[in-house]
Design an enzyme around this catalytic site. Sequence first.
Site, PDB file in Angstrom:
ATOM      1  CD  GLU A 226      47.529  38.260  32.184  1.00 41.79           C
ATOM      2  OE1 GLU A 226      47.722  37.917  33.364  1.00 41.79           O
ATOM      3  OE2 GLU A 226      48.231  39.091  31.595  1.00 41.79           O
ATOM      4  CB  CYS A 261      42.208  37.578  38.359  1.00 42.11           C
ATOM      5  SG  CYS A 261      42.594  39.239  37.806  1.00 42.11           S
TER       6      CYS A 261
HETATM    7  P1  NAD Z   1      37.040  29.683  32.466  1.00 42.28           P
HETATM    8  O1  NAD Z   1      38.384  29.087  32.411  1.00 42.28           O
HETATM    9  O2  NAD Z   1      35.906  28.824  32.893  1.00 42.28           O
HETATM   10  O3  NAD Z   1      36.613  30.278  31.042  1.00 42.28           O
HETATM   11  C1  NAD Z   1      37.327  31.288  30.395  1.00 42.28           C
HETATM   12  C2  NAD Z   1      37.027  31.259  28.910  1.00 42.28           C
HETATM   13  O4  NAD Z   1      37.504  30.047  28.349  1.00 42.28           O
HETATM   14  C3  NAD Z   1      35.542  31.336  28.572  1.00 42.28           C
HETATM   15  O5  NAD Z   1      35.376  32.144  27.435  1.00 42.28           O
HETATM   16  C4  NAD Z   1      35.211  29.884  28.238  1.00 42.28           C
HETATM   17  O6  NAD Z   1      34.121  29.725  27.364  1.00 42.28           O
HETATM   18  C5  NAD Z   1      36.505  29.422  27.587  1.00 42.28           C
HETATM   19  N1  NAD Z   1      36.740  27.977  27.638  1.00 42.28           N
HETATM   20  C6  NAD Z   1      36.405  27.126  28.640  1.00 42.28           C
HETATM   21  N2  NAD Z   1      36.802  25.868  28.325  1.00 42.28           N
HETATM   22  C7  NAD Z   1      37.406  25.948  27.113  1.00 42.28           C
HETATM   23  C8  NAD Z   1      38.004  24.993  26.245  1.00 42.28           C
HETATM   24  N3  NAD Z   1      38.059  23.707  26.568  1.00 42.28           N
HETATM   25  N4  NAD Z   1      38.516  25.411  25.077  1.00 42.28           N
HETATM   26  C9  NAD Z   1      38.464  26.728  24.734  1.00 42.28           C
HETATM   27  N5  NAD Z   1      37.884  27.670  25.496  1.00 42.28           N
HETATM   28  C10 NAD Z   1      37.366  27.288  26.670  1.00 42.28           C
HETATM   29  O7  NAD Z   1      37.160  30.960  33.413  1.00 42.28           O
HETATM   30  P2  NAD Z   1      36.045  31.995  33.869  1.00 42.28           P
HETATM   31  O8  NAD Z   1      35.130  31.340  34.839  1.00 42.28           O
HETATM   32  O9  NAD Z   1      35.444  32.661  32.691  1.00 42.28           O
HETATM   33  O10 NAD Z   1      36.910  33.091  34.631  1.00 42.28           O
HETATM   34  C11 NAD Z   1      37.234  33.023  35.974  1.00 42.28           C
HETATM   35  C12 NAD Z   1      38.706  32.726  36.129  1.00 42.28           C
HETATM   36  O11 NAD Z   1      39.466  33.671  35.395  1.00 42.28           O
HETATM   37  C13 NAD Z   1      39.202  32.869  37.567  1.00 42.28           C
HETATM   38  O12 NAD Z   1      40.083  31.823  37.854  1.00 42.28           O
HETATM   39  C14 NAD Z   1      39.921  34.210  37.556  1.00 42.28           C
HETATM   40  O13 NAD Z   1      40.895  34.341  38.578  1.00 42.28           O
HETATM   41  C15 NAD Z   1      40.511  34.217  36.193  1.00 42.28           C
HETATM   42  N6  NAD Z   1      40.830  35.570  35.736  1.00 42.28           N
HETATM   43  C16 NAD Z   1      42.134  35.925  35.617  1.00 42.28           C
HETATM   44  C17 NAD Z   1      42.472  37.217  35.233  1.00 42.28           C
HETATM   45  C18 NAD Z   1      43.909  37.668  35.135  1.00 42.28           C
HETATM   46  O14 NAD Z   1      44.149  38.739  34.582  1.00 42.28           O
HETATM   47  N7  NAD Z   1      44.862  36.932  35.659  1.00 42.28           N
HETATM   48  C19 NAD Z   1      41.450  38.136  34.956  1.00 42.28           C
HETATM   49  C20 NAD Z   1      40.128  37.722  35.063  1.00 42.28           C
HETATM   50  C21 NAD Z   1      39.830  36.428  35.451  1.00 42.28           C
END
Ligand code: NAD
Length: 457
Positions: A226, A261
Site C-alpha cells: 500500500e 496516502c
Molecule cells: P517509509 O517507506 O519511509 O516507511 C514505511 C515503513 O517501512 C517504516 O516502518 C520504516 O521503518 C520501514 N522501512 C523503511 N526502509 C525500510 C527497509 N529498507 N527495510 C524494511 N523496512 C523499511 O514510509 P512512511 O514515511 O512511513 O509513510 C509515508 C508513505 O506511506 C507515503 O508515501 C504515503 O502515501 C504512504 N502510505 C500509503 C498508504 C496506503 O494505504 N496506500 C497508507 C499510508 C501511507
Amino acid sequence: MKIINPATQEVIKEVEADNKETLDKKLDLLKQGTKEWGQLGINKRIEIIKNFVSELEKNKEGLSFVLTRETGKPLQESHNEVNGAIYRTQYFIDNADHWLSKKIVHTEGNTQEFLSFDPLGVVANISAWNYPFLVGVNVFVPALLAGNTVFYKPSEYATLTGLNIEKALRDAGVPENAFQCAIGDKEVGEVLLDYPLDGYFFTGSYKTGQYIAKRVADKLVPVGLELGGKDPLYITDDVLSVEQAAASALEGAFYNNGQSCCAVERIYVHEKIYDAFTREFVAQAEDLEIGDPFDPEINQGPITRGQHLDFLEAQVKDATSKGATLLIGGQRLEDEEGNYFPPTVLVGVDHTMDIMKEETFGPVIGIQKVTSDNNAIELMQDTQYGLTAGVFCQDQERATKILDQIDSGNSYINCCDRVSPYLPWSGRKNSGLGSTLSYLGILAFAKPRGHHVRTLK
Ligand code: NAD
C-alpha cells in the site's frame, strides 16, 4: 530511540529498540505460535478481536493523546482515527467468518468440489506513521483473524502508538506467540526482510515498497504493498456549489496536514469556474488555524517529520522557479519550535513542476485550470501513481465517464479522501500491489485450498 514531539522538539520518551537477538527470540515465539493460534478456530479469534475493540473503546482518550503527541495530528483527528480503527475492525469481525469458511463451489456426479482457506503462517506487517491505527488494523486484524501470527513493525515515527496497539491486543487476549512488535527504524525492518516469513505486507512510500518487493522476491511468498499517491481531483463546471466543492477539496488536501496516502494532491478546475473556485479555496484555507495540536480550535498541527520541511520548500521553489504563483504559505514558520508549515496554494502550475507530479505529502497544493473534460483526463492520467481520483459533478454519468478513463484503485464522485472497509483499498501502478480492506483484504491473508472429493460406491 528518542521519541520526539514534532510540536515542540522535546523528547517525549526514550525507548529500547530491538536488535537481532531480541528479534530472533520474537520470531521463534511467532513460529511456535502458528499452530496454537491457527487451531484456536475463527470463532475464538473473533472473540479476542472483539475484546481488542473494547480495549480501543475503553482507552480512546489515552491512545489519542499519545498519537497526537508523537505525530502532531490535531487531537480531534486522533479521536477520529481511533474511532475509524474500531469501525474497520468491526467490519472484519462481522465478515471474516463468512469469507474464510469452507465453500462448496461445484458438484458433478459423485464428485464434490469445495474451497477452504489456510493461514499463510508468520507474516510481516511493516507500517507507516501517518495513520498508524488505521493502516495497522487494515493488516494485522484480518491477518490474525485468518489464523496468522504477526510480526508488526510500526514506523519509527509512531513507536509509542505501535506499543499501545501491542498492549491493547495483549489485554484483549492475543497471546505473545501470535503478535509481536518490532521496535526500530529501517535497520529493524531489514532484519524482518532477512527472515523466512510467509508474507510481507507493507504500507509506506513507493521507494521503500519497491525495494522490499525486490528484496523478498526470491522467497515467493505473498507481498502486499500500500504505497503513495498523487491523487487528482477535477472540479467540473457542473457543481452544485463552488463553496461546497472548495470545502471538500480543502479538507481532502489539508486534513492531517496533507499527510494522507489518499490526500488530494492536485486540483484541476474547469475554466468556467476556475476563478470562483480558487478565490473560495484560498479564502477557506486562510481560515485554517495552525498551532498546538492539543488546542481544540486548531485545524493543523506540525508536520510529523522535521526533515520533510526542506522537501516541501523545495517543491514550492521548483514550482515558482518555473512560473507558478504562490497565493498563500510557501515556507516553514521560522519562529516556531515545531515543524509548522502553513497551508500553501500554488496556481499557474503545470506538469513540468514536481508539485503536479511527485507525491507532496504535506499541506501544499497546486490548482490548474483546464478547458475541457478531455484536457482534465489527460492531466489526471499523467502520473506514475494510481491510488484514487475524484470528480465533482452533478451529472454522475459524466463523472463516471471521466473516472473510467483514470487508472486508479478508488474513484470518488462528489467526495474525496475517503476510505471504506467495505471496499477494496488497492493502489495501481506505483501506488501498490494487492488489496487491503473488503473481502479481498480478508482473503489476502489466507491460502486457498481446492478440495476434490469423490464418493465411490
Ligand atoms: P517509509 O517507506 O519511509 O516507511 C514505511 C515503513 O517501512 C517504516 O516502518 C520504516 O521503518 C520501514 N522501512 C523503511 N526502509 C525500510 C527497509 N529498507 N527495510 C524494511 N523496512 C523499511 O514510509 P512512511 O514515511 O512511513 O509513510 C509515508 C508513505 O506511506 C507515503 O508515501 C504515503 O502515501 C504512504 N502510505 C500509503 C498508504 C496506503 O494505504 N496506500 C497508507 C499510508 C501511507
